[in-house]
Design a protein around this motif. Sequence first.
Motif, mmCIF file in Angstrom:
data_model
loop_
_atom_site.group_PDB
_atom_site.id
_atom_site.type_symbol
_atom_site.label_atom_id
_atom_site.label_comp_id
_atom_site.label_asym_id
_atom_site.label_seq_id
_atom_site.Cartn_x
_atom_site.Cartn_y
_atom_site.Cartn_z
ATOM 1 N N ALA A 98 0.801 -1.223 0.000
ATOM 2 C CA ALA A 98 0.000 0.000 0.000
ATOM 3 C C ALA A 98 0.830 1.268 0.000
ATOM 4 O O ALA A 98 0.495 2.242 0.647
ATOM 5 N N LEU A 99 1.932 1.246 -0.734
ATOM 6 C CA LEU A 99 2.685 2.500 -0.896
ATOM 7 C C LEU A 99 1.840 3.449 -1.736
ATOM 8 O O LEU A 99 1.133 3.007 -2.639
ATOM 9 N N TRP A 100 1.937 4.748 -1.463
ATOM 10 C CA TRP A 100 1.172 5.705 -2.267
ATOM 11 C C TRP A 100 1.836 5.821 -3.619
ATOM 12 O O TRP A 100 2.990 6.249 -3.738
ATOM 13 N N SER A 101 1.078 5.428 -4.647
ATOM 14 C CA SER A 101 1.703 5.212 -5.950
ATOM 15 C C SER A 101 2.168 6.511 -6.599
ATOM 16 O O SER A 101 3.014 6.478 -7.477
ATOM 17 N N SER A 102 1.625 7.650 -6.152
ATOM 18 C CA SER A 102 2.028 8.896 -6.804
ATOM 19 C C SER A 102 3.260 9.509 -6.136
ATOM 20 O O SER A 102 3.722 10.555 -6.549
ATOM 21 N N LEU A 103 3.785 8.858 -5.097
ATOM 22 C CA LEU A 103 4.934 9.410 -4.377
ATOM 23 C C LEU A 103 6.121 8.460 -4.507
ATOM 24 O O LEU A 103 5.953 7.248 -4.577
#
Lengths: 265, 383
Positions: A98-103
């Motif tokens: 669940a890493l924030w994909s835009s960062l």
Amino acid sequence: MNTNATTPPAAIAVEGLRCAYDGRVVLDNISFSVPRGQIFFIVGGSGCGKSTLLKHMIGLHQPAGGRVGYFGEDFTGAPAARRREIMKTFGVLYQSAALWSSLTLRENVALPLEEYTALTRPERELVVAHKLAQVGLSGFEDYYPAEISGGMKKRAGLARALALDPQIIFLDEPSAGLDPVTSRNLDGLLLSVRENLGATLVIVSHELESIHGIADRIIMLDRDARGAIADGHPRQLVHNSPDPRVRDFLQRADCASPAAEKPPA
Amino acid sequence: MSTSATTITTAAQARAVPEQDAVRLELAGSWRITTDTPEWAAFDTASLAALVSLTPALRPDVSQLRHWDTSLILFLREAGNWCAQNEIAFDESALPANIRRLLAGMRAARVRPIDTQRRPNILASAGLATASAWQQGKQFTQFVGECVISALYLLRRPRRFRWRDCLHEMQRCGAMALPIVGLISFLVGVILAYIGAVVLRQYGGDIFIADLVGLIMVREMGAMMTGIVIAGRTGGAFAAQIANMKAGEEIDALVTLGIRPVDFLVIPRLVALAIMMPLLSLYSNALGNIGGMTVGALLLKIPVSAYWIEMQSILDLSDITTGLIKAATYGVIVGLAGCLRGLQAQRDSAGVGNAATSAVVSAMLYIIVACAVYAVVFNILGW
């Protein structure tokens, strides 16, 4: 269940928890308490509600009954603002990382620090670099989650979960999809996190080597029983559990583990 | 009694051979379920019955088999059933153990009828649909409320606002939409001018094309066409992005950090659209009027300067303002619909697709509804 409600308060206290989706009860009457600093595994076969229990514990789902408390404070019944405060003391590693994909990885780990600390920018950068180095991801700071492998995502997710030095760390299948060596290193990392921070770890897993390697205690869930069928140290349960399902599960682990004391009967 | 004698040896064959103690059911060739294999129903059971009446036992023999799979098991099962019905011994002892195991498994398999209880009846469906409509309404209201709370919170703490995301979205939904919005607006201007020309020419009022195109573009079509393009382009993208984040547990990760997804994801997008939509709409107005002007100059031979002066005579600031107010509203509608559908999505790939579709459809619906409401309101206000 060996609930002990005496001082000091347990890190986690779950009392009579009932988890249900759309009126269908998945787990019922779950009770346990986890003392500070324990490495606590939630184990069981597929579909028995391990992740469900975890999501109820961290407040993503509201229980259909019972309560969850942390360090002597009620979490389930607390007002929303207080619940958010308590949540900030958790570190959570999700099954899919669940890493924030835009960062980028750097920004992923930095975000909790930006939100909740007064660190200066250089200090923050230093903390991020340290956390990423801890999980062996130095040099990948500026990669986006889509550009790294599944195992690296898991480790980056762990770095993010550790960012705020949480008192309780929840890990949903941390070693799923990792190779055996990385998986053992992860176990070592988790042990050192406990040593260094005194954190309490709640791990959902069916990786038997990890269970025998680092678990202080396990609780085993069963789909048909809709609840816990075992609670204790894996070494004790492996031969002494009255329930054959528990012995069977753990003995398979025993034979897979190089540290096995004796082959299964 | 055998099947055709001319069959190729590798084809699946079954024939009955009478022997001393039993009738041997000789199975030979390649039994593959994807090719033609003998069926028990086509077997000459009448003559088999005659054979078996002498020695009442049937013994399958698979020693001639080259290859076999489930088709053989199905055949043997039928043979066994036939024997049981006719009280003939079915001697499986010569069969290899694996075939016997599969045969036993096939016999034990039970086909359950389709559970009709799982299909809700029409009354239940109507009830569920009503309950779901009520839920949707509740969720929408709750979502708008959350957005207001978040907006007030971020107004007090502007440092928490994600400027970087907002600027990024402004670029994506604003600057990058210029070509498509420009083309569509220009063509709408051209179409309006053509239609207007058909009517106005009859009365020699060619020059009023400028009034018609100018007024319609600036008051209505500029904002609406931009809104519809942005609903398809950006609203769907918002829903898909957020639904994907939900499927990947990214939203959960925000929640457990104590960060409200609305602060983090929704408000920056809403602000980006509310700022960019009026600007896009101004651009759309300009391109629409250039379209009208082009038709006027080429088809109706109206000098551009005359067109320009006529257009200025009809348009005033209130027309432009109403258009801008509408555009900002449509922007917020598109953003709300996109983000809400994304946050409501199911956690799987179908959920992402459904979220995008339903975001576009609901955004367009609400845009048209809002347009109608504004038409009435501005009429009452006399704007």
